[in-house]
Design a protein around this motif. Structure first.
Motif, short mmCIF file in Angstrom:
data_model
loop_
_atom_site.label_atom_id
_atom_site.label_comp_id
_atom_site.label_asym_id
_atom_site.label_seq_id
_atom_site.Cartn_x
_atom_site.Cartn_y
_atom_site.Cartn_z
N GLU A 143 3.51 -0.45 2.44
CA GLU A 143 2.89 0.36 1.39
C GLU A 143 1.97 -0.50 0.52
O GLU A 143 0.82 -0.12 0.24
N GLU A 144 2.46 -1.66 0.09
CA GLU A 144 1.64 -2.54 -0.74
C GLU A 144 0.44 -3.05 0.06
O GLU A 144 -0.68 -3.14 -0.46
N GLU A 145 0.66 -3.36 1.34
CA GLU A 145 -0.43 -3.84 2.19
C GLU A 145 -1.51 -2.77 2.34
O GLU A 145 -2.71 -3.05 2.22
N ALA A 146 -1.09 -1.52 2.59
CA ALA A 146 -2.06 -0.44 2.77
C ALA A 146 -2.83 -0.16 1.48
O ALA A 146 -4.03 0.12 1.51
N SER A 147 -2.15 -0.25 0.35
CA SER A 147 -2.82 -0.01 -0.94
C SER A 147 -3.91 -1.05 -1.17
O SER A 147 -5.03 -0.72 -1.60
N TRP A 148 -3.60 -2.32 -0.89
CA TRP A 148 -4.61 -3.36 -1.05
C TRP A 148 -5.78 -3.13 -0.09
O TRP A 148 -6.95 -3.27 -0.45
N LEU A 149 -5.46 -2.74 1.14
CA LEU A 149 -6.49 -2.53 2.15
C LEU A 149 -7.44 -1.40 1.75
O LEU A 149 -8.67 -1.53 1.86
N LEU A 150 -6.88 -0.29 1.27
CA LEU A 150 -7.72 0.84 0.84
C LEU A 150 -8.64 0.43 -0.31
O LEU A 150 -9.84 0.74 -0.31
N GLU A 151 -8.08 -0.26 -1.28
CA GLU A 151 -8.89 -0.69 -2.43
C GLU A 151 -10.00 -1.63 -1.99
O GLU A 151 -11.16 -1.51 -2.44
N ASP A 152 -9.69 -2.55 -1.08
CA ASP A 152 -10.69 -3.51 -0.62
C ASP A 152 -11.80 -2.81 0.18
O ASP A 152 -12.99 -3.11 0.00
N MET A 153 -11.42 -1.88 1.06
CA MET A 153 -12.42 -1.19 1.87
C MET A 153 -13.33 -0.31 1.01
O MET A 153 -14.55 -0.28 1.20
N LEU A 154 -12.73 0.44 0.08
CA LEU A 154 -13.53 1.30 -0.78
C LEU A 154 -14.48 0.48 -1.63
O LEU A 154 -15.67 0.83 -1.81
N GLY A 155 -13.99 -0.65 -2.17
CA GLY A 155 -14.85 -1.50 -2.99
C GLY A 155 -15.96 -2.13 -2.17
O GLY A 155 -17.12 -2.21 -2.62
N ASP A 156 -15.66 -2.57 -0.96
CA ASP A 156 -16.67 -3.21 -0.12
C ASP A 156 -17.74 -2.21 0.30
O ASP A 156 -18.93 -2.53 0.31
#
Length: 555
Positions: free
Chosen positions: A46-59
């Motif tokens: 869950e924590e990994e997916a949350s970081w991934l979503l935030e990083d992809m959306l920001g990028d």
């Protein structure tokens, strides 16, 4: 590779530089990246997916790339399926790669986990991987929590035994733990009886405590032993001779039936099977026709012959072993003491040596135990202690596998506890016959009931040497029954062809292609229907797939 940067490939090469090279593989990338490769740790998916979503959306907001320019590589399909759900809920279009690795197949995963224990019985990672194959996820969490809380010197299997002793005896999950311990102990002994991989895998699957059992194993007690059908034995000998001489094996034309029979031969691994009788050579070929079928018909007889042929490689038995039994002061595994040890050595199926010793315990014998085995404190007062008996008993065992019946519940843990720290105890290899008994029959698994069922004189029940002798004779019969089951259960992958062949053969009978005597033989019809039962559901599918080809050949 189009989405990867040169930096990612360079980092991967450095990580893998020390790994053994299985084959040459050159990967390259054309893109340069402005970012360094980073490694991040997360508590959970869950924590990994949350970081991934935030990083992809920001990028994407910063770079203006399309969603098709992003890719996520994940470790397991379970992780990928979770990520897919998170991406969809975040409004990110995605497509999950659907390919699966072989190791994710439950049966293959189970076999690989078992083979890793066979290769290195002391590997804690292999033991835990095997436990994941046979325990439910919710129960596995309890097991992992209990094993992690065990003393550091305890190995994984010792922690499992301790957990089983702490749990209620009638709890189904307690039984699962005992079965796990029994299976692991038995896996450690398998290399003694199997020298090649194929019979080893067959043995692992035949005694699986996991979910896998094939259709023939499930109903083996309803099936005829291929070795009891003379026509199948004779045909198997002919096929073996033809294979050894690399001669053609030809099926006579029989209105389309030969197509299914030829399919059975080819799927079973026979190579020299011409596609038609016209292509066979003038001399040397083996011709199979209706006359080879006998009262059971050619389809079933050929299937049973192939089972006879293929079971030759999987009927290995332990060449030598020691069966043993203990009589004790009481039934408490944690504190009881031994009052009698009995053991016999078996070589080539015959008892060649015996060991017997009465032992003086350090605690009194309970009245209940005396009623069972007949020994009182006075009877053992002058006997040697277990510490004095152990060296001779260990020398008697030697390098042989030590076999007990229902041993994981009593004899084996008692012996381990009393011999702990003494020379030779850590190298003992145990085999519990109870899982084998339960896999072969639903009847009572008590040793005395098995002896009665097999017509074996049990001698004086609950006397250690008599029970060890009885177990040796019972185990010999169990090995014989296991061999019978192996013959009945091999070549399950031929059931589709067998179902098609039986249907075509039945059609020929009804169409008058066979003699009236055979067509009217109720025993033959019963035998064919009886032995084909496990394949009926799959046979219908085979008929729908293969009927067109068979009908065309018939016309």
């Amino acid at each position: 590779n189009c989405r990867c940067s040169c930096q990612i490939f360079e980092t991967a090469r450095r990580v893998l530089a020390q790994n053994p090279q299985l084959f040459e593989k050159q990967l390259s990338a054309e893109q340069e990246s402005a970012y360094d490769v980073g490694a991040f740790a997360f508590r959970d998916e869950e924590e990994e997916a949350s970081w991934l979503l935030e990083d992809m959306l920001g990028d994407r907001a910063a770079a203006g790339l399309g969603w098709g320019d992003y890719a996520v590589l994940y470790r397991r399909h379970k992780v990928g399926e979770y990520l897919e759900g998170r991406l969809v809920r975040a409004g990110i279009p995605c497509r999950l790669a659907r390919g699966r690795s072989l190791v994710e197949d439950d049966v293959i995963k189970y076999v690989i986990a078992a083979l890793r224990i066979v290769r290195d019985p002391g590997d804690p990672v292999a033991l835990e991987a095997f436990a994941r194959c046979v325990l439910s996820p919710h129960f596995l969490q309890e097991v992992e929590a209990a094993t992690s809380a065990s003393p550091p010197q305890d190995d994984f299997l010792a922690a499992i035994r301790a957990l089983a002793r702490r749990r209620p005896a009638q709890d189904p999950d307690t039984n699962k733990l005992c079965r796990l311990v029994s299976q692991v102990e038995n896996l450690r002994a398998l290399p003694r009886s199997h020298r090649t991989l194929a019979p080893l895998v067959d043995e692992i699957l035949s005694q699986s405590v996991g979910p896998y059992r094939n259709a023939l194993e499930e109903r083996h007690d309803e099936l005829t032993d291929p070795a009891d059908i003379p026509e199948a034995v004779r045909l198997a000998d002919e096929l073996a001779a033809a294979m050894a001489a690399e001669r053609d094996i030809v099926i006579e034309p029989q209105g389309g039936l030969e197509i299914a029979l030829r399919g059975m031969l080819m799927v079973a691994g026979l190579r020299h099977v011409p596609s038609s009788a016209a292509s066979r050579r003038e001399v040397g070929e083996v011709v199979i026709g209706p006359q080879d079928g006998g009262p059971h018909g050619l389809a079933l007889t050929l299937f049973k012959a192939l089972q006879n042929l293929h079971s030759l490689d999987i009927l290995d038995n332990l060449p030598r072993y020691v069966t043993f039994d203990l009589e004790t002061t009481d039934k408490d595994v944690e504190v009881c003491e031994v009052v009698e040890v009995g053991a016999v050595r078996v070589v080539g199926g015959e008892i060649v040596d015996r060991y017997h010793m009465v032992v003086k315990p350090y605690r009194p014998i309970t009245p209940g135990a005396t009623k069972v085995h007949g020994y009182s404190d006075a009877d053992v007062r002058e006997a040697p202690s277990f510490a004095e008996v152990w060296p001779a008993f260990r020398a008697f065992i030697g390098e042989d596998v030590l076999i007990a019946h229902n041993g994981q519940h009593f004899d084996i843990p008692v012996l381990r506890r009393l011999a702990a720290g003494r020379d030779g105890v850590d190298s003992l290899v145990f085999y519990d016959t109870l899982p084998l008994v339960r896999s072969l029959s639903r009847d009572s698994a008590k040793l005395e009931d098995l002896a009665l069922r097999f017509g074996i004189d049990a001698g004086r029940a609950h006397h250690a040497l008599d029970d060890a002798v009885t177990l040796a004779r019972v185990y010999r019969e169990l090995e014989r029954q296991r061999a019978i089951r192996a013959r009945k259960a091999v070549l399950v992958n031929l059931l589709d062809y067998l179902g098609l062949a039986l249907a075509l053969e039945r059609g020929r009978e009804q169409g008058g292609h066979r003699t009236s005597r055979r067509r009217g033989d109720p025993a033959a019809r019963r035998a064919r229907a009886h032995d084909a039962a496990p394949g009926r559901a799959r046979s219908r599918a085979a008929l729908s797939r293969g009927g067109g080809a068979a009908a065309g050949a018939h016309r």
